[in-house]
Write a protein that holds these residues in place. Structure first.
Motif, PDB file in Angstrom:
ATOM      1  N   ASP A  82       1.913  -4.541  -3.921  1.00 21.23           N
ATOM      2  CA  ASP A  82       1.604  -5.885  -4.404  1.00 21.23           C
ATOM      3  C   ASP A  82       2.868  -6.610  -4.836  1.00 21.23           C
ATOM      4  O   ASP A  82       3.051  -7.798  -4.539  1.00 21.23           O
ATOM      5  CB  ASP A  82       0.601  -5.803  -5.554  1.00 21.23           C
ATOM      6  CG  ASP A  82      -0.737  -5.252  -5.106  1.00 21.23           C
ATOM      7  OD1 ASP A  82      -1.683  -6.030  -4.938  1.00 21.23           O
ATOM      8  OD2 ASP A  82      -0.825  -4.023  -4.900  1.00 21.23           O
ATOM      9  N   ALA A  83       3.753  -5.905  -5.550  1.00 17.80           N
ATOM     10  CA  ALA A  83       5.004  -6.523  -5.985  1.00 17.80           C
ATOM     11  C   ALA A  83       5.886  -6.859  -4.783  1.00 17.80           C
ATOM     12  O   ALA A  83       6.522  -7.923  -4.737  1.00 17.80           O
ATOM     13  CB  ALA A  83       5.743  -5.591  -6.945  1.00 17.80           C
ATOM     14  N   ALA A  84       5.925  -5.958  -3.789  1.00 13.45           N
ATOM     15  CA  ALA A  84       6.721  -6.221  -2.594  1.00 13.45           C
ATOM     16  C   ALA A  84       6.161  -7.408  -1.821  1.00 13.45           C
ATOM     17  O   ALA A  84       6.911  -8.220  -1.263  1.00 13.45           O
ATOM     18  CB  ALA A  84       6.763  -4.983  -1.706  1.00 13.45           C
ATOM     19  N   ALA A  85       4.834  -7.531  -1.786  1.00 11.55           N
ATOM     20  CA  ALA A  85       4.222  -8.678  -1.109  1.00 11.55           C
ATOM     21  C   ALA A  85       4.621  -9.984  -1.788  1.00 11.55           C
ATOM     22  O   ALA A  85       4.851 -10.999  -1.116  1.00 11.55           O
ATOM     23  CB  ALA A  85       2.700  -8.523  -1.096  1.00 11.55           C
ATOM     24  N   GLU A  98      -3.209  -8.843   3.426  1.00 14.84           N
ATOM     25  CA  GLU A  98      -2.936  -8.711   1.998  1.00 14.84           C
ATOM     26  C   GLU A  98      -2.929  -7.229   1.592  1.00 14.84           C
ATOM     27  O   GLU A  98      -3.493  -6.382   2.285  1.00 14.84           O
ATOM     28  CB  GLU A  98      -4.007  -9.451   1.194  1.00 14.84           C
ATOM     29  CG  GLU A  98      -4.030 -10.950   1.406  1.00 14.84           C
ATOM     30  CD  GLU A  98      -2.948 -11.672   0.644  1.00 14.84           C
ATOM     31  OE1 GLU A  98      -2.381 -11.073  -0.299  1.00 14.84           O
ATOM     32  OE2 GLU A  98      -2.678 -12.840   0.979  1.00 14.84           O
ATOM     33  N   PRO A  99      -2.272  -6.888   0.471  1.00  5.54           N
ATOM     34  CA  PRO A  99      -2.257  -5.492   0.027  1.00  5.54           C
ATOM     35  C   PRO A  99      -3.658  -4.896  -0.039  1.00  5.54           C
ATOM     36  O   PRO A  99      -4.576  -5.491  -0.607  1.00  5.54           O
ATOM     37  CB  PRO A  99      -1.611  -5.584  -1.356  1.00  5.54           C
ATOM     38  CG  PRO A  99      -0.700  -6.772  -1.253  1.00  5.54           C
ATOM     39  CD  PRO A  99      -1.446  -7.751  -0.401  1.00  5.54           C
ATOM     40  N   ASP A 104      -7.216   7.403   0.825  1.00  2.56           N
ATOM     41  CA  ASP A 104      -6.392   8.084  -0.178  1.00  2.56           C
ATOM     42  C   ASP A 104      -4.943   8.238   0.274  1.00  2.56           C
ATOM     43  O   ASP A 104      -4.136   8.858  -0.408  1.00  2.56           O
ATOM     44  CB  ASP A 104      -6.979   9.461  -0.498  1.00  2.56           C
ATOM     45  CG  ASP A 104      -7.212  10.319   0.746  1.00  2.56           C
ATOM     46  OD1 ASP A 104      -7.136   9.778   1.878  1.00  2.56           O
ATOM     47  OD2 ASP A 104      -7.479  11.524   0.603  1.00  2.56           O
ATOM     48  N   TYR A 105      -4.599   7.655   1.427  1.00  2.00           N
ATOM     49  CA  TYR A 105      -3.246   7.824   1.960  1.00  2.00           C
ATOM     50  C   TYR A 105      -2.212   6.968   1.221  1.00  2.00           C
ATOM     51  O   TYR A 105      -1.047   7.351   1.102  1.00  2.00           O
ATOM     52  CB  TYR A 105      -3.213   7.454   3.446  1.00  2.00           C
ATOM     53  CG  TYR A 105      -4.027   8.382   4.303  1.00  2.00           C
ATOM     54  CD1 TYR A 105      -3.748   9.749   4.350  1.00  2.00           C
ATOM     55  CD2 TYR A 105      -5.074   7.900   5.074  1.00  2.00           C
ATOM     56  CE1 TYR A 105      -4.497  10.609   5.143  1.00  2.00           C
ATOM     57  CE2 TYR A 105      -5.828   8.748   5.879  1.00  2.00           C
ATOM     58  CZ  TYR A 105      -5.542  10.095   5.903  1.00  2.00           C
ATOM     59  OH  TYR A 105      -6.279  10.942   6.683  1.00  2.00           O
ATOM     60  N   GLY A 106      -2.622   5.795   0.749  1.00  2.00           N
ATOM     61  CA  GLY A 106      -1.681   4.909   0.084  1.00  2.00           C
ATOM     62  C   GLY A 106      -2.207   3.491   0.091  1.00  2.00           C
ATOM     63  O   GLY A 106      -3.410   3.243   0.281  1.00  2.00           O
ATOM     64  N   ARG A 107      -1.328   2.552  -0.127  1.00  4.11           N
ATOM     65  CA  ARG A 107      -1.674   1.135  -0.149  1.00  4.11           C
ATOM     66  C   ARG A 107      -0.668   0.402   0.733  1.00  4.11           C
ATOM     67  O   ARG A 107       0.527   0.708   0.693  1.00  4.11           O
ATOM     68  CB  ARG A 107      -1.632   0.610  -1.585  1.00  4.11           C
ATOM     69  CG  ARG A 107      -2.138  -0.817  -1.778  1.00  4.11           C
ATOM     70  CD  ARG A 107      -2.326  -1.117  -3.256  1.00  4.11           C
ATOM     71  NE  ARG A 107      -2.698  -2.508  -3.530  1.00  4.11           N
ATOM     72  CZ  ARG A 107      -3.914  -3.011  -3.422  1.00  4.11           C
ATOM     73  NH1 ARG A 107      -4.906  -2.217  -3.037  1.00  4.11           N
ATOM     74  NH2 ARG A 107      -4.167  -4.270  -3.700  1.00  4.11           N
ATOM     75  N   PHE A 108      -1.144  -0.552   1.524  1.00  3.99           N
ATOM     76  CA  PHE A 108      -0.265  -1.188   2.496  1.00  3.99           C
ATOM     77  C   PHE A 108      -0.498  -2.683   2.527  1.00  3.99           C
ATOM     78  O   PHE A 108      -1.511  -3.212   2.055  1.00  3.99           O
ATOM     79  CB  PHE A 108      -0.490  -0.605   3.893  1.00  3.99           C
ATOM     80  CG  PHE A 108      -1.728  -1.135   4.580  1.00  3.99           C
ATOM     81  CD1 PHE A 108      -1.625  -2.132   5.537  1.00  3.99           C
ATOM     82  CD2 PHE A 108      -2.987  -0.643   4.271  1.00  3.99           C
ATOM     83  CE1 PHE A 108      -2.762  -2.639   6.170  1.00  3.99           C
ATOM     84  CE2 PHE A 108      -4.131  -1.140   4.883  1.00  3.99           C
ATOM     85  CZ  PHE A 108      -4.014  -2.143   5.842  1.00  3.99           C
ATOM     86  N   ALA A 109       0.462  -3.381   3.111  1.00  2.00           N
ATOM     87  CA  ALA A 109       0.314  -4.780   3.479  1.00  2.00           C
ATOM     88  C   ALA A 109       1.066  -4.978   4.780  1.00  2.00           C
ATOM     89  O   ALA A 109       2.011  -4.239   5.087  1.00  2.00           O
ATOM     90  CB  ALA A 109       0.862  -5.707   2.397  1.00  2.00           C
ATOM     91  N   PHE A 119       6.132  -6.650  10.071  1.00  2.00           N
ATOM     92  CA  PHE A 119       6.475  -5.312   9.590  1.00  2.00           C
ATOM     93  C   PHE A 119       5.469  -4.914   8.517  1.00  2.00           C
ATOM     94  O   PHE A 119       4.680  -5.741   8.039  1.00  2.00           O
ATOM     95  CB  PHE A 119       7.906  -5.275   9.030  1.00  2.00           C
ATOM     96  CG  PHE A 119       8.138  -6.203   7.864  1.00  2.00           C
ATOM     97  CD1 PHE A 119       8.014  -5.753   6.561  1.00  2.00           C
ATOM     98  CD2 PHE A 119       8.474  -7.531   8.079  1.00  2.00           C
ATOM     99  CE1 PHE A 119       8.211  -6.609   5.484  1.00  2.00           C
ATOM    100  CE2 PHE A 119       8.688  -8.401   7.015  1.00  2.00           C
ATOM    101  CZ  PHE A 119       8.550  -7.941   5.705  1.00  2.00           C
ATOM    102  N   GLY A 120       5.488  -3.646   8.139  1.00  2.00           N
ATOM    103  CA  GLY A 120       4.566  -3.154   7.134  1.00  2.00           C
ATOM    104  C   GLY A 120       5.255  -2.819   5.824  1.00  2.00           C
ATOM    105  O   GLY A 120       6.434  -2.474   5.784  1.00  2.00           O
ATOM    106  N   LEU A 121       4.495  -2.921   4.743  1.00  2.00           N
ATOM    107  CA  LEU A 121       4.885  -2.438   3.422  1.00  2.00           C
ATOM    108  C   LEU A 121       3.990  -1.254   3.103  1.00  2.00           C
ATOM    109  O   LEU A 121       2.765  -1.342   3.251  1.00  2.00           O
ATOM    110  CB  LEU A 121       4.681  -3.530   2.368  1.00  2.00           C
ATOM    111  CG  LEU A 121       5.369  -4.876   2.605  1.00  2.00           C
ATOM    112  CD1 LEU A 121       4.850  -5.905   1.605  1.00  2.00           C
ATOM    113  CD2 LEU A 121       6.878  -4.737   2.487  1.00  2.00           C
ATOM    114  N   TRP A 122       4.578  -0.150   2.682  1.00  2.00           N
ATOM    115  CA  TRP A 122       3.783   1.055   2.426  1.00  2.00           C
ATOM    116  C   TRP A 122       4.078   1.594   1.031  1.00  2.00           C
ATOM    117  O   TRP A 122       5.212   1.913   0.696  1.00  2.00           O
ATOM    118  CB  TRP A 122       4.082   2.127   3.467  1.00  2.00           C
ATOM    119  CG  TRP A 122       3.272   3.374   3.247  1.00  2.00           C
ATOM    120  CD1 TRP A 122       3.710   4.583   2.788  1.00  2.00           C
ATOM    121  CD2 TRP A 122       1.855   3.518   3.449  1.00  2.00           C
ATOM    122  NE1 TRP A 122       2.658   5.465   2.702  1.00  2.00           N
ATOM    123  CE2 TRP A 122       1.509   4.840   3.094  1.00  2.00           C
ATOM    124  CE3 TRP A 122       0.855   2.639   3.891  1.00  2.00           C
ATOM    125  CZ2 TRP A 122       0.202   5.312   3.181  1.00  2.00           C
ATOM    126  CZ3 TRP A 122      -0.444   3.108   3.970  1.00  2.00           C
ATOM    127  CH2 TRP A 122      -0.756   4.429   3.629  1.00  2.00           C
TER     128      TRP A 122
END
Length: 256
Positions: A82-85, A98-99, A104-109, A119-122
């Motif tokens: 969320d902060a990176a977004a 959006e994030p 259970d793998y993680g959170r992405f945007a 590109f992706g944020l992980w």
């Protein structure tokens, strides 16, 4: 790529969004020796991890959104998605997705820089990212192709804290523990319909052999195996049978 383990701010994952996931799994399995492992939970939507000698190296997924092209997406590890977004938006980029929690793998945007390169944020959960990097059959380099290199030099350091070091006419992206990627300005040789994008390069013990094998498996060679100036580095760029572009990469000093 200097890193052999995932580093915060650096590339951590590559995902092949495919109109024909079965064909993509077959192609890369034959080319790199990847073995598929599909998450059978209905909510996973057919998400398939590709393993290299037991280690998770990448993934192949169906297309989840209308208009989504078949392509590789490069993701970068962040502490908080969320902060990176918010940093992406503050630096002039935009959010495609959006994030969102990924089970259970993680959170992405999914984001786009000001020129439109996606590109992706992980944010790591159970999955931190690829378990193998910079080894034959694994991710070895990432490259931004853009028509706005000056804008990219401002955007990505603001979002991720990267350094942007010159290497001749080529910009190399780095973190404190070394370079992991680069940037190529898209000149007149690129058709106008080709958008700015991130291109993953996979390490190989022999670029020529791998490119030949890929061609026999149905890939199209976009750039034949080529030695880059400075010596010790050989690359090729191809389009797989499903339509996604990727590169092959070998640095001779890493032999052994």
């Amino acid at each position: 790529m200097k890193q052999r383990t995932v580093t915060t701010g650096g590339p951590c994952w590559v995902e092949h969004g495919s109109a024909d996931p079965a064909a993509a799994r077959r192609f890369y399995g034959e080319l790199f020796g990847w073995q598929p492992e599909t998450d059978e939970r209905p909510e996973a939507g057919g998400y398939t991890f590709m393993r290299l000698d037991g280690a998770v190296a990448a993934s192949v997924t169906p297309l989840y959104g209308e208009g989504q092209p078949t392509a590789w997406t490069v993701s970068f590890l962040v502490d908080e998605a969320d902060a990176a977004a918010r940093r992406v938006a503050g630096a002039g980029g935009s959010l495609v997705v959006e994030p969102t929690d990924a089970l259970d793998y993680g959170r992405f945007a999914i984001a786009a820089d000001p020129s439109g390169a996606v590109f992706g944020l992980w944010q790591a959960g159970r999955l931190r990212g690829a378990e193998v990097l910079n080894a034959p059959g694994a991710l070895g380099w990432v490259e931004l192709l853009t028509r706005d290199p000056d804008g990219a030099r401002a955007f990505y350091p603001a979002v991720f804290g990267w350094t942007a070091g010159p290497s001749g006419e080529y910009t190399q992206w780095g973190l404190a523990d070394g370079d992991f990627g680069g940037m190529l300005a898209m000149g007149e040789g690129f058709p106008p319909q080709v958008p700015p994008h991130w291109l993953p390069y996979f390490s190989t013990a022999d670029v020529d052999v791998s490119a030949f094998r890929a061609g026999n498996l149905g890939a199209t060679v976009l750039m034949a195996p080529t030695d880059l100036p400075g010596g010790g580095l050989r690359i090729a760029v191809l389009r797989d049978p499903v339509g996604a572009a990727f590169g092959l990469y070998f640095r001779s000093e890493s032999r052994g």
